[in-house]
Design a protein around this motif. Structure first.
Motif, PDB file in Angstrom:
ATOM      1  N   THR A  12       0.715  -1.255  -0.047  1.00 20.63           N
ATOM      2  CA  THR A  12       0.108   0.029  -0.197  1.00 20.63           C
ATOM      3  C   THR A  12       0.885   1.196   0.018  1.00 20.63           C
ATOM      4  O   THR A  12       1.872   1.386   0.791  1.00 20.63           O
ATOM      5  CB  THR A  12      -0.892   0.023   1.213  1.00 20.63           C
TER       6      THR A  12
ATOM      7  N   THR B 237       1.184   5.708   0.437  1.00 21.82           N
ATOM      8  CA  THR B 237       0.197   6.453   0.857  1.00 21.82           C
ATOM      9  C   THR B 237       0.920   7.882   0.607  1.00 21.82           C
ATOM     10  O   THR B 237       2.149   7.858   1.031  1.00 21.82           O
ATOM     11  CB  THR B 237       0.024   6.182   2.384  1.00 21.82           C
TER      12      THR B 237
ATOM     13  N   THR C  73      -4.922  12.945   1.702  1.00 18.74           N
ATOM     14  CA  THR C  73      -4.322  11.891   1.919  1.00 18.74           C
ATOM     15  C   THR C  73      -4.455  10.955   0.838  1.00 18.74           C
ATOM     16  O   THR C  73      -5.837  10.806   0.603  1.00 18.74           O
ATOM     17  CB  THR C  73      -4.361  11.215   3.251  1.00 18.74           C
TER      18      THR C  73
ATOM     19  N   SER D 171      -4.436   6.917  -0.711  1.00 21.69           N
ATOM     20  CA  SER D 171      -3.727   5.530  -0.642  1.00 21.69           C
ATOM     21  C   SER D 171      -3.943   4.839  -1.816  1.00 21.69           C
ATOM     22  O   SER D 171      -5.026   4.995  -2.334  1.00 21.69           O
ATOM     23  CB  SER D 171      -4.252   4.857   0.584  1.00 21.69           C
TER      24      SER D 171
END
Lengths: 133, 146
Positions: free
Chosen positions: B75, B77, B104, B106
C-alpha cells in the motif's frame, strides 16, 4: 456502418465554434484571482506545463492562457490504472481597460502559472462625484 | 406449486411496494459496477512494468518538502498539504477555484515493492513515484524437465 460516408455539408453553429487543429483533450485550468491595491494576480493550476509550453496572449481585452502538455510515456510499462486524463489547457478572460497592457508578468513554477496584471496608473483612482439636482 | 404465488398476489399485493422492491433489487445487483471517483482525493495514474510500477499524480504548486510518501507492504500512501494564500490588507478574492488544504491518498499496488528503493520526483507540478518490485515478489521462471 462505422465508416459511413457523409456527403452532406454540416451546418455551422452560431456563434461559430472555435476548433483546435490538435486532436487532444483540453481542460479548463482552475484559477484564483486576487485583487491587490495596484494589480490583479491570477494563479492558474496547470500541472505538466513549464515556461516553454505556456502561452499568454492579450488581444484587445481578451486574455487567453494556453498550456500545451506532452503526455508522459514510460517505455516498457503500460498504463494499468488511470484516474485522470492528460491534455492541454485553455482559458479565456475578458479584462477591463484598467489593466496596463505593457506590464503583464507571467511566472511558471511547479505547474502553476502566476500572472500579474498591473493596473494602469490613471485607472488606479477614479472617483465619480455624485450630486443632487 | 402456485400456492405461495397465489397467496402473494391475492393476499396483499401493493404495486407501488412491489415496484420499489424491484428497484431496490436492481440497485443492489448493479451496485459496484461503477465506482465513482472520490472527488476529495487527488487522482492518480499507474503505469505497470515487469519490474516496477510508476504512480503519477497532478499536484500543482506543492512544496515537495511537505509531501509525505510511505509504503507499507503493498500500500502506497501519499499525503501533503497546500497552504491557502494569505491575503494581505486590502486584497480580495475575485475567484477562488484552486484546491487547498490537506489530502491523503492511498493506493493498493498489484505487488509488494522494495520500500528502500522507492524514488519520488516532483517536477512541473506532477509527482512521479517509481516503486521497484520486491525481489521476493518477482515472478519465478520454472523450468519444466522431462
Amino acid at each position: 456502418m462505422e465508416n459511413k460516408v457523409e456527403y452532406q455539408k454540416k451546418p455551422a453553429q452560431t456563434p461559430v465554434e472555435m476548433e483546435r487543429t490538435r486532436n487532444r483533450k483540453v481542460f479548463v485550468p482552475k484559477v484564483d484571482i486576487i485583487e491587490t491595491g495596484d494589480a490583479m494576480v491570477m494563479y492558474a493550476d496547470m500541472p505538466g506545463i513549464d515556461e516553454k509550453s505556456v502561452e499568454v496572449t492579450l488581444e484587445k481585452n481578451v486574455l487567453t492562457v494556453t498550456g500545451t502538455v506532452t503526455p508522459q510515456e514510460f517505455s516498457g510499462r503500460s498504463i494499468a490504472y488511470a484516474e485522470y486524463d492528460v491534455g492541454d489547457y485553455e482559458r479565456t478572460f475578458t479584462i477591463s481597460d484598467e489593466v496596463d497592457r505593457e506590464r503583464i508578468e507571467a511566472i511558471v513554477k511547479d505547474g502553476v502559472l502566476k500572472l500579474t496584471l498591473h493596473k494602469a496608473p490613471q485607472a488606479e483612482m477614479k472617483k465619480i462625484t455624485v450630486r443632487t439636482e | 406449486m402456485f400456492g405461495p404465488v397465489m397467496w402473494r398476489f391475492g393476499g396483499r399485493m401493493d404495486p407501488l411496494h412491489e415496484m420499489l422492491r424491484l428497484q431496490r433489487e436492481m440497485n443492489r445487483v448493479f451496485a459496484g459496477l461503477e465506482q465513482p471517483l472520490n472527488p476529495e482525493v487527488p487522482p492518480v495514474n499507474a503505469w505497470v512494468g515487469e519490474s516496477d510500477i510508476i504512480v503519477t499524480a497532478e499536484l500543482p504548486g506543492m512544496d515537495p518538502k511537505k509531501m509525505d510518501i510511505s509504503v507499507v507492504g503493498d500500500t502506497l500512501t501519499v499525503s501533503g498539504a497546500r497552504e491557502a494564500d494569505l491575503l494581505k490588507e486590502g486584497e480580495s478574492y475575485h475567484r477562488q477555484e484552486r484546491n487547498r488544504g490537506r489530502f491523503t491518498r492511498s493506493l493498493q499496488l498489484p505487488f509488494h515493492v522494495e520500500a528502500g528503493k522507492v524514488e519520488a520526483k516532483y517536477e512541473r507540478g506532477i509527482l512521479r513515484i517509481t516503486l521497484p518490485r520486491a525481489e521476493a515478489d518477482k515472478p519465478k521462471k520454472i523450468s519444466v524437465s522431462s
